[in-house]
Write an enzyme that holds these catalytic residues in place. Sequence first.
Site, PDB file in Angstrom:
ATOM      1  N   ASP A 317       4.210   1.130  -8.960  1.00  0.00           N
ATOM      2  CA  ASP A 317       5.352   0.648  -8.169  1.00  0.00           C
ATOM      3  C   ASP A 317       5.549   1.514  -6.930  1.00  0.00           C
ATOM      4  O   ASP A 317       5.178   2.682  -6.905  1.00  0.00           O
ATOM      5  CB  ASP A 317       6.633   0.664  -9.005  1.00  0.00           C
ATOM      6  CG  ASP A 317       6.939   2.047  -9.562  1.00  0.00           C
ATOM      7  OD1 ASP A 317       5.978   2.756  -9.930  1.00  0.00           O
ATOM      8  OD2 ASP A 317       8.119   2.434  -9.607  1.00  0.00           O
ATOM      9  N   GLU A 318       6.138   0.910  -5.937  1.00  0.00           N
ATOM     10  CA  GLU A 318       6.675   1.615  -4.767  1.00  0.00           C
ATOM     11  C   GLU A 318       5.680   2.604  -4.157  1.00  0.00           C
ATOM     12  O   GLU A 318       6.074   3.714  -3.770  1.00  0.00           O
ATOM     13  CB  GLU A 318       7.966   2.352  -5.161  1.00  0.00           C
ATOM     14  CG  GLU A 318       9.052   1.389  -5.589  1.00  0.00           C
ATOM     15  CD  GLU A 318      10.291   2.086  -6.121  1.00  0.00           C
ATOM     16  OE1 GLU A 318      11.387   1.684  -5.712  1.00  0.00           O
ATOM     17  OE2 GLU A 318      10.173   3.017  -6.936  1.00  0.00           O
ATOM     18  N   ALA A 319       4.432   2.200  -4.051  1.00  0.00           N
ATOM     19  CA  ALA A 319       3.438   3.071  -3.412  1.00  0.00           C
ATOM     20  C   ALA A 319       3.537   2.853  -1.898  1.00  0.00           C
ATOM     21  O   ALA A 319       2.586   2.415  -1.243  1.00  0.00           O
ATOM     22  CB  ALA A 319       2.043   2.762  -3.945  1.00  0.00           C
TER      23      ALA A 319
END
Length: 524
Positions: A317-319
């Site tokens: 997530d949220e890279a």
Amino acid sequence: MCRRRRRRNGVTVSLPVVPAPASIEPSAGSFPLVPATAIDGDPDAAVALRRVIEARTGLMLDAGPEAARRVILGVEARADRGAPESYRLVVDAETVTVTGADAAGLFYGVQTLGQLIARDGDGWMIPAVTAQDAPRFAYRGVMLDVARHFHPVPTVKGYIDRAASLKFNVLHLHLSDDQGWRIELHSRPRLTEVASATAVGADPGGFYTKADYREIVEYAASRHMIVVPELDMPGHTHAVGLAYPELAEEPVLSDSIRQVAHEYGGGLPTAGTAYEGMAVGFSSLKIHDEATYDFVADVFGELAGMTPGPYLHLGGDEALGTAPEDFALFVARATAIISDLGKIPIAWHEAGAADGIADSTVGQYWGYVAPTDGADDRARAFVAHGGQVILSPADAIYLDMKYPLDPSTPAGRQLGLTWANGPTSVERAYAWEPSDVVAGIDEDDVLGVEAPLWTETIRTPDDIDTMAFPRIAAAAEAAWSPATGTSDLRTWESFRARVASLGPLWTRLGIGFHRSDEIPWVTE
Ligand code: ACM
């Protein structure tokens, strides 16, 4: 349509069973729960039943040879024993019989029985009922973030007990994030030697030794839960860079990260320094360096050997600091490494953007009940690759979202965050239907439902109880019970009445639930 309510003193009340059973039918009379009651049959289920009876009533059953009444606990012996985890419960004036299709089903029947125990004057009774029950989804999870704040083994065991009582069967542990690495791995000792000591807000960190982790896994198994360990990558990896700087890119500082630092403190992330703030999306492993994949193989390889359950969660997530094509490359390689270990990878829904994702990877959807920004496209991509989807809609069952403002609580003491469409009421946690979230996928494509509890603001067992209860019960009902609207129990009005009746049990179990004014709490 069967009657699912009983009349007591002329008042119609719901049987206080949560999550709602597939079918529960009251009948006349009740089983008096007296000390001279024998518990026969399966010894593990008997221990579980004695535990809940003692907590709820204080009674220590001690029947002796002249037992007045019997509770019979068993696993179905016939080959045609029913769906996995299902059970049948029959209570009449003389006998209680719980028959599980398997040991888990028997355990769940015992949980239902525990919820049914009620006062009877100065004594106790169980109302006469027949219940036939089975879960809707195979995967019914809770997630605890032990990275933003570390939560020691006794707290985790307490959460396992709480979740298992609501028929959850998965504990997902979010074991690594920017703020700390929480699991000892001999292949990479610096992760815990160097990168585990800190947490959000300069609070102390911590980590699980391998023996601690084994203890958690075994305790979970004793409550019919598996552990799904998550090592979040390629983002959320600032702590990895403290231990192994050669693996990590420099932090990418966006305006939103500066804004979070301004609003919540914790400073800006700096390579080589522990991060104690709450911003997300600034860290990344080096994607084009083979050393990264040696690291991925080491940490997941060792974790696979420690984890009897079939799943390993790689985050994803949220890279936000990783270029999309680099992210796709990383996801393809990391999911292949996990598959080659004989485990099923799970990733947050963003990883669905990777064309090369390993077949059968499970996607965990954390978008909203009404999807935005293509989150549902990402989730559908897992199905296209032969995988399934776990539903964790953030604006319904992210248990770390604030409750609506309660005027009696000083603003400074209100736990939680608001980014997922603002505060989340109990009704909003309840009022969604799993089959309506990601259009175009079938019921069989949904592996299950999971309620995450992120812990940026959550520091203690009391904080966990307050944020989880009662909303965790709404998630349990989405995961276990028949679809919304298919029974008269699967309505908000029924749910709030049934949850209200569990107040005394939760109190006796020491659960510090939030006394939301949406629920007409029953007190004794
Ligand atoms: C998430 O909430 N970042 C999965």
